[in-house]
Design a protein around this motif. Structure first.
Motif, PDB file in Angstrom:
ATOM      1  N   ILE A 226      49.637  65.625  64.385  1.00 46.09           N
ATOM      2  CA  ILE A 226      49.151  64.879  65.763  1.00 46.09           C
ATOM      3  C   ILE A 226      48.323  63.611  65.288  1.00 46.09           C
ATOM      4  O   ILE A 226      48.452  62.625  65.778  1.00 46.09           O
ATOM      5  CB  ILE A 226      48.514  65.745  66.804  1.00 46.09           C
ATOM      6  N   PHE A 227      47.318  63.870  64.569  1.00 42.58           N
ATOM      7  CA  PHE A 227      46.323  62.599  64.231  1.00 42.58           C
ATOM      8  C   PHE A 227      47.037  61.509  63.403  1.00 42.58           C
ATOM      9  O   PHE A 227      47.073  60.217  63.777  1.00 42.58           O
ATOM     10  CB  PHE A 227      45.270  63.243  63.028  1.00 42.58           C
ATOM     11  N   SER A 228      48.094  62.002  62.494  1.00 45.85           N
ATOM     12  CA  SER A 228      48.805  60.960  61.785  1.00 45.85           C
ATOM     13  C   SER A 228      49.785  60.121  62.398  1.00 45.85           C
ATOM     14  O   SER A 228      49.819  58.834  62.542  1.00 45.85           O
ATOM     15  CB  SER A 228      49.467  61.650  60.338  1.00 45.85           C
ATOM     16  N   VAL A 229      50.470  60.915  63.338  1.00 46.56           N
ATOM     17  CA  VAL A 229      51.594  60.068  64.058  1.00 46.56           C
ATOM     18  C   VAL A 229      51.128  59.451  65.085  1.00 46.56           C
ATOM     19  O   VAL A 229      51.206  58.088  65.452  1.00 46.56           O
ATOM     20  CB  VAL A 229      52.543  61.321  64.908  1.00 46.56           C
ATOM     21  N   VAL A 230      49.989  59.768  65.726  1.00 48.62           N
ATOM     22  CA  VAL A 230      49.291  58.911  66.819  1.00 48.62           C
ATOM     23  C   VAL A 230      48.605  57.736  66.300  1.00 48.62           C
ATOM     24  O   VAL A 230      48.833  56.538  66.473  1.00 48.62           O
ATOM     25  CB  VAL A 230      47.966  59.779  67.490  1.00 48.62           C
TER      26      VAL A 230
END
Lengths: 305, 317
Positions: A226-230
């Motif tokens: 989630i962190f990376s994609v956002v």
């Protein structure tokens, strides 16, 4: 009496928070509203949230021909909401931008995991000479903010002729020291017995990483995903530096900027329709899985970049 | 523990990439900051400290430092206090807390560039709803009185709002007097929800019985309890929230590039934008590299300050 003052203070808190919420929502409200309304309504600040949705005539459509005949007014009249979203997808390669965004964010995440997971496993569970040095290096690299290395990285990529390629969008993010750090902390909590049992069964270290460790790490990995994609869906700084001009490579934010600079006069509606389409995927995902998103972004927000 | 050599295959790709992508660029920037290199020309000259000296010499760089520091000094305290305030309000609510939490976190998630454009249109002097709202307020008696301060006996036409009513509402992003404030406002809007979530986590770790203990010591008002218990117990959260917000504010780029391009008259000319403008757009690599190194210095100082405070164990328990 005490109950009354309690009720009063509860109401007071709600009033303050509602005022705050209105300010926070304002640009979202406006973005959606503009994407529904006709140019005339936007110019005169009227029509409320949804606009009157009176049929309007698409001037660009009038100028185009179909089968050798000029289009009639009837053919080119449509609802403002249809006009805005149609223009967003037709006047700019919005679908292409979205696809690029998906390709770039998913490639980045996949490569980050492929590089970080084995390293994190080795740092957490294997004994080897130099392990502390490597871990020290990871901690040291956590201190380097990515904004500070953007210019030299750009120069290095330019030297190899890699600017204006997908590789340029992806390469700088292939190494996530934060991912290594996070996964190492997680792997530390996995019992050694599990790994030893796998070794007894004759599994290689390689398959231990992907068949034993990976499944146990799903929750941590999801937070990291989630962190990376956002972060990379929303990133504007790096694509702005390495992609110049080639629309086929633009990520959503960069495409939106392109749309804005090509915009003539008062195409606020189509522009905000495009913005809505770009913002929507993450916001919808967030509303569906709030807890996970907040966890992912704050837990991994320890990273400053 | 195994004694195979598989660790080499596991660790070396990561180590190699760390050197190539994270460490080497720092040295590249350091080296180029002493040259007049630019992309495309075959060779370059060593210019010593000249690039760094220009940072102190030219007024545009002085404006850059002023703008960056002002931005940080506005955004950090306001977004930290708003984060803390909303966290405390939300955690003390009987119902509806989750809803506010969701709303306040939305800006953290949303693509900042798209939202910057949405704000641009909201703040627009012609089609913006903010100015329309303020304009309409001029003819609404109580609103006018409240914001001109005439209910306190001030002369309404001399106040800020009164003058605007007689003249016209400001061009928030195009006027040098308001541009930095407007960009800071968007920065606060975007950042405080993140701080709120961290404070909400911090608040749950404050032991309930400390409040009872404080009450026994005679701290009865909510303010005294806050001062005695809540604020000090949040020590580690404060350090974390303040550093991370400072580092992020130093990195502001999207809003500047999209809305003001550093203008009007360099009033919003901030460091990362300057780095981009000099190093990439104008191809003055030496100057851009010098800015990069100074920026790196600022961020390292902030991070090391955080490490220092955390090692001092900023809690009072």
């Amino acid at each position: 009496m005490k109950q009354l003052t309690n009720l009063g203070s509860e109401a007071g808190k709600h009033i303050i928070l509602i005022i705050g919420a209105i300010v926070v929502i304002l640009p979202f409200y406006l973005m959606l509203s503009f994407s529904f309304k006709s140019p005339a309504e936007i110019q005169s600040i009227s029509g409320g949230f949804f606009g009157a949705q009176e049929m309007m005539i698409d001037r660009k459509c009038l100028k185009t021909e179909s089968e050798g005949l000029m289009r009639s007014k009837e053919e080119c009249s449509m609802l403002p909401i249809v006009y805005n979203y149609k223009a967003a997808f037709e006047e700019a390669p919005l679908l292409r931008y979205l696809l690029n965004g998906v390709i770039v964010t998913l490639s980045i995440f996949a490569i980050q995991v492929i590089i970080a997971l084995p390293c994190a496993y080795a740092l957490a569970k294997l004994n080897f000479w130099g392990r502390d040095v490597v871990f020290g290096l990871v901690i040291f690299c956590l201190l380097i903010p990515v904004h500070a290395i953007a210019l030299p990285l750009y120069l290095m990529l330019a030297k190899f002729g890699l600017t204006n390629t997908f590789a340029a969008l992806i390469i700088p993010w292939t190494i996530s020291v934060f991912g290594i750090f996070l996964m190492r902390q997680f792997f530390k909590t996995v019992p050694d017995d599990l790994i030893n049992a796998a070794r007894m069964d004759g599994m290689s270290e390689f398959s231990i990483v992907w068949k034993v460790m990976l499944p146990t790490a799903i929750p941590a990995l999801l937070a990291f995903a989630i962190f990376s994609v956002v972060a990379h869906w929303n990133d504007y700084y790096w694509p702005r530096i390495v992609i110049t001009g080639d629309q086929d490579l633009m990520t959503p934010p960069l495409g939106l900027r392109m749309f804005k600079s090509d915009m003539d006069g008062n195409e606020y509606g189509p522009m905000m329709a495009a913005a809505t389409v770009i913002v929507a995927p993450l916001v919808v995902a967030f509303l569906l899985a709030q807890r996970r998103f907040i966890e992912g972004i704050t837990l991994t927000g320890m990273k400053s970049r | 523990m195994s004694n195979t050599r598989s660790h080499i295959w596991f660790v070396s790709p990561a180590v190699l990439l760390m050197f190539l992508i994270l460490i080497l660029p720092v040295f590249v920037a350091g080296t180029f900051s002493f040259t007049d290199y630019n992309l495309g020309s075959p060779d370059f000259k060593w210019v010593g400290w000249k690039n760094y000296e220009s940072l102190g010499k030219f007024s545009s760089y002085k404006k850059m430092f002023t703008a960056s520091l002002t931005y940080v000094v506005i955004v950090v305290p306001v977004s930290v206090l708003l984060g803390l305030g909303s966290a405390m309000l939300i955690s003390s609510l009987r119902f509806g807390g989750e809803l506010y939490k969701t709303v306040f976190f939305l800006p953290v998630m949303a693509t900042l560039l798209a939202m910057a454009y949405a704000w641009e249109f909201t703040l627009d002097p012609v089609i913006g709803v903010i100015n329309k709202f303020l304009d309409d307020g001029c003819s609404v008696g109580w609103f006018y009185k409240l914001f001109t301060g005439s209910w306190l006996g001030f002369n309404p036409t001399e106040s800020w709002y009164g003058e605007l009513c007689n003249d016209r509402m400001p061009n928030w992003l195009g006027n040098k007097k308001y541009a930095l404030g407007s960009i800071s406002f968007i920065g606060i809007w975007q950042a405080f929800g993140f701080n709120m979530v961290l404070y909400l986590a911090g608040l749950t770790s404050v032991p309930r019985d400390l409040y009872a203990a404080a009450e026994m010591d005679g701290a009865n008002s909510p303010w005294e309890k806050f001062k005695l218990v809540t604020w000090p117990m949040l020590g580690p959260t404060h350090v974390f929230v303040v550093t991370i917000t400072s580092i992020r504010s130093f990195q502001v780029f999207d809003t500047v590039e999209a809305l003001t391009r550093g203008g009007p008259s360099k009033s919003t000319y901030m460091m990362v934008y300057a780095m981009f403008e000099k190093g990439v757009k104008q191809n003055l690599v030496g100057m851009g590299s010098a800015l990069t190194i100074v920026f790196l210095g600022f961020v390292l100082i902030l991070t090391l300050t955080q490490v220092y405070f955390i090692n001092r164990k900023v809690h009072y328990s």
